[in-house]
Scaffold this motif. Structure first.
Motif, short mmCIF file in Angstrom:
data_model
loop_
_atom_site.label_atom_id
_atom_site.label_comp_id
_atom_site.label_asym_id
_atom_site.label_seq_id
_atom_site.Cartn_x
_atom_site.Cartn_y
_atom_site.Cartn_z
N GLY A 74 7.07 -49.83 -18.85
CA GLY A 74 7.61 -48.50 -19.08
C GLY A 74 8.46 -48.47 -20.34
O GLY A 74 8.40 -47.52 -21.13
N MET A 75 9.28 -49.51 -20.54
CA MET A 75 10.13 -49.53 -21.73
C MET A 75 9.31 -49.67 -23.01
O MET A 75 9.68 -49.12 -24.05
N ALA A 76 8.20 -50.42 -22.97
CA ALA A 76 7.34 -50.49 -24.16
C ALA A 76 6.80 -49.10 -24.48
O ALA A 76 6.70 -48.72 -25.65
N ALA A 77 6.47 -48.34 -23.43
CA ALA A 77 5.99 -46.96 -23.64
C ALA A 77 7.11 -46.09 -24.21
O ALA A 77 6.90 -45.35 -25.17
N CYS A 78 8.31 -46.18 -23.62
CA CYS A 78 9.45 -45.38 -24.10
C CYS A 78 9.77 -45.75 -25.56
O CYS A 78 10.03 -44.86 -26.39
N ALA A 79 9.78 -47.06 -25.86
CA ALA A 79 10.13 -47.51 -27.21
C ALA A 79 9.11 -47.01 -28.23
O ALA A 79 9.47 -46.64 -29.35
N ALA A 80 7.83 -46.97 -27.84
CA ALA A 80 6.79 -46.49 -28.76
C ALA A 80 7.00 -45.01 -29.07
O ALA A 80 6.79 -44.57 -30.20
N VAL A 81 7.43 -44.25 -28.08
CA VAL A 81 7.66 -42.82 -28.29
C VAL A 81 8.92 -42.62 -29.14
O VAL A 81 8.93 -41.86 -30.12
N ASP A 182 1.97 -29.35 -19.15
CA ASP A 182 1.69 -27.94 -18.86
C ASP A 182 2.93 -27.07 -19.04
O ASP A 182 2.84 -25.84 -19.09
N LEU A 183 4.11 -27.71 -19.09
CA LEU A 183 5.37 -26.97 -19.21
C LEU A 183 5.89 -26.97 -20.65
O LEU A 183 7.01 -26.55 -20.91
N GLY A 184 5.07 -27.48 -21.58
CA GLY A 184 5.45 -27.39 -22.99
C GLY A 184 5.83 -28.70 -23.65
O GLY A 184 6.12 -28.71 -24.85
N ALA A 185 5.84 -29.81 -22.90
CA ALA A 185 6.18 -31.09 -23.52
C ALA A 185 5.02 -31.57 -24.41
O ALA A 185 3.86 -31.30 -24.12
N ASP A 186 5.37 -32.27 -25.49
CA ASP A 186 4.35 -32.90 -26.33
C ASP A 186 3.88 -34.21 -25.71
O ASP A 186 2.75 -34.63 -25.92
N VAL A 207 1.83 -43.34 -21.69
CA VAL A 207 2.24 -42.19 -22.50
C VAL A 207 1.05 -41.24 -22.59
O VAL A 207 -0.02 -41.63 -23.03
N ALA A 208 1.25 -39.99 -22.15
CA ALA A 208 0.19 -38.99 -22.19
C ALA A 208 0.53 -37.91 -23.20
O ALA A 208 1.69 -37.47 -23.27
N THR A 209 -0.45 -37.50 -23.98
CA THR A 209 -0.23 -36.42 -24.96
C THR A 209 -1.54 -35.68 -25.22
O THR A 209 -2.61 -36.26 -25.11
N ARG A 210 -1.42 -34.39 -25.52
CA ARG A 210 -2.61 -33.62 -25.91
C ARG A 210 -2.66 -33.41 -27.41
O ARG A 210 -3.50 -32.69 -27.90
N ARG A 211 -1.72 -34.04 -28.14
CA ARG A 211 -1.72 -33.93 -29.61
C ARG A 211 -2.45 -35.13 -30.20
O ARG A 211 -1.96 -36.26 -30.11
N PRO A 212 -3.61 -34.91 -30.83
CA PRO A 212 -4.41 -36.03 -31.34
C PRO A 212 -3.64 -36.90 -32.33
O PRO A 212 -3.81 -38.13 -32.34
N ASP A 213 -2.75 -36.29 -33.14
CA ASP A 213 -1.99 -37.09 -34.11
C ASP A 213 -1.09 -38.09 -33.40
O ASP A 213 -0.91 -39.22 -33.86
N LEU A 214 -0.54 -37.71 -32.25
CA LEU A 214 0.38 -38.61 -31.55
C LEU A 214 -0.37 -39.77 -30.90
O LEU A 214 0.10 -40.91 -30.90
N GLY A 215 -1.53 -39.50 -30.33
CA GLY A 215 -2.33 -40.57 -29.72
C GLY A 215 -2.61 -41.68 -30.73
O GLY A 215 -2.46 -42.87 -30.43
N GLU A 216 -2.97 -41.27 -31.94
CA GLU A 216 -3.23 -42.24 -33.03
C GLU A 216 -2.00 -43.08 -33.33
O GLU A 216 -2.06 -44.30 -33.49
N ARG A 217 -0.85 -42.39 -33.45
CA ARG A 217 0.38 -43.10 -33.80
C ARG A 217 0.79 -44.06 -32.69
O ARG A 217 1.29 -45.17 -32.95
#
Ligand SMILES: *Cc1c(COP(=O)(O)O)cnc(C)c1O
Length: 368
Positions: A74-81, A182-186, A207-217
């Protein structure tokens, strides 16, 4: 095959992320490999993964209805964000949140990289105000450990710069109880170590996102920082997640009973559970969550009473972490970064045992 997107989440957690060819096993295999023959498209695990973590990510992406990247914890996910916030960023985090996230933000502030605002989870007006100019807004609801509820829909709809990131740590709710995207989070983050995995036998983060640029990063970060999930952990996380809806249902049904009884108990001064009608965030929780979750906090008279209670249970394990099939509890105030907590506060993770056995054990421990 029916498009999985039309299925209910309880079905998707069972059906998604499985091999599909008729001759294949029903479960994705544990592939332990760092490298592959050069003719394939998978030259190196750290770059592109293995079939095991791709299966877990396909599962999680279906559940989140979003591109989902898995990490070593979880922390690796948080740190990546958090690494997506630039130098000189204005970052807002909750005053009650996971201590690892607070520590990373404090480090960045001490190094002069960020300005950090700490805001009470339920101070919606302040979040809306800060979101107008912040580079990264980090919410956690229900919060760990105090179970404060943030108004995610209002904050998610507030005006903010196009370049900013709105993040929700969804660990306590899981994607079954709450859908931040669905509530507006990226970005929605969760420690799959906890409820999703559900058996206290692995570390994993999503980490879940619907922004393609973020998935890449996020994938680039994982590749270059080496925050890759293990094959066994991915397999166990997927296997554990298959039963999330049943485990969550049982745990939160028991948690509701235990919270009600704690509220009547002479040894307990405060019970914090979003499902209780007198919880300050109850109304928002009722609208925002599909269930009130398996976590309860309650306050005994002082630190010594809390320590004594934790030391005297027979069924409930005195242990940190949460979200397993087994009930656990611990006193939180002694922990670094948790100085804001009342000395007698106990955080309890309600498991799937028979509720009367859990209650009898807890009642005896706090009535001593
Ligand atoms: C546990 C937890 C994390 C960190 O996850 P790990 O898997 O332990 O690295 C992040 N956020 C919350 C809310 C958590 O409970």
């Amino acid at each position: 095959m029916t498009d999985p997107i039309e299925w209910n989440p309880q079905t998707r957690i069972v059906a998604s992320g499985r091999p599909r060819a008729t001759h294949e096993p029903l479960n994705a295999p544990i592939v332990v490999a760092s490298t592959f023959g050069s003719a394939g498209d998978s030259p190196y695990s750290r770059d592109i993964g293995t079939d095991t973590w791709r299966a877990f990510e396909a599962f999680a992406s279906d559940l989140e209805q979003a591109d989902t990247v898995s990490f070593a914890s979880g922390m690796a996910a948080c740190a990546a964000v958090l690494a997506m916030a630039p130098n000189e960023a204005r970052v807002a985090i909750p005053s009650d949140c996971y201590q690892g996230v607070a520590a990373l933000a404090a480090d960045a502030e001490a190094d002069g990289r960020w300005t950090v605002h700490r805001i009470d989870t339920d101070d919606t007006a302040r979040w809306v105000e800060v979101a107008a100019t912040a580079d990264l807004v980090w919410l956690e609801s229900p919060s760990n450990p105090l179970l404060v509820i943030g108004d995610l829909a209002t904050i998610g709809a507030a005006p903010r710069p196009a370049s900013s990131l709105l993040v929700v740590d969804n660990t306590f709710a899981t994607p079954l109880n709450q859908r931040p995207l669905d509530l507006g989070a990226d970005v929605s983050v969760q420690s799959a170590t906890k409820l999703l995995g559900g058996h206290s036998d692995l570390l994993s983060g999503l980490v879940a996102t619907r922004r393609p640029d973020l998935g890449e990063r996020l994938r680039r970060h994982r590749r270059l920082h080496g925050a890759t999930p293990g094959a066994l952990e991915s397999y166990l996380a997927l296997r554990g997640a298959r039963t999330l809806s049943l485990r969550l249902e049982q745990s939160q049904r028991s948690a509701a009973v235990i919270a009600e009884r704690l509220a009547q108990h002479a040894a307990v001064s405060i019970v914090r559970y979003p499902g209780l009608a007198d919880h300050p965030g109850h109304e928002i929780a009722a609208a925002q969550l599909d269930g009130y979750g398996s976590m309860i906090c309650f306050d005994l008279a002082d630190g010594a009473a809390a320590e004594a209670a934790c030391a005297s249970t027979k069924l409930i394990r005195h242990a940190t972490s949460l979200g397993g099939v087994e009930s656990t509890m611990e006193r939180r105030a002694g922990i670094p970064g948790q100085e804001h907590l009342p000395a007698g506060l106990i955080r309890m993770s309600v498991g799937i045992e028979h509720v009367e056995d859990v209650w009898a054990d807890l009642d005896a421990a706090i009535s001593r």
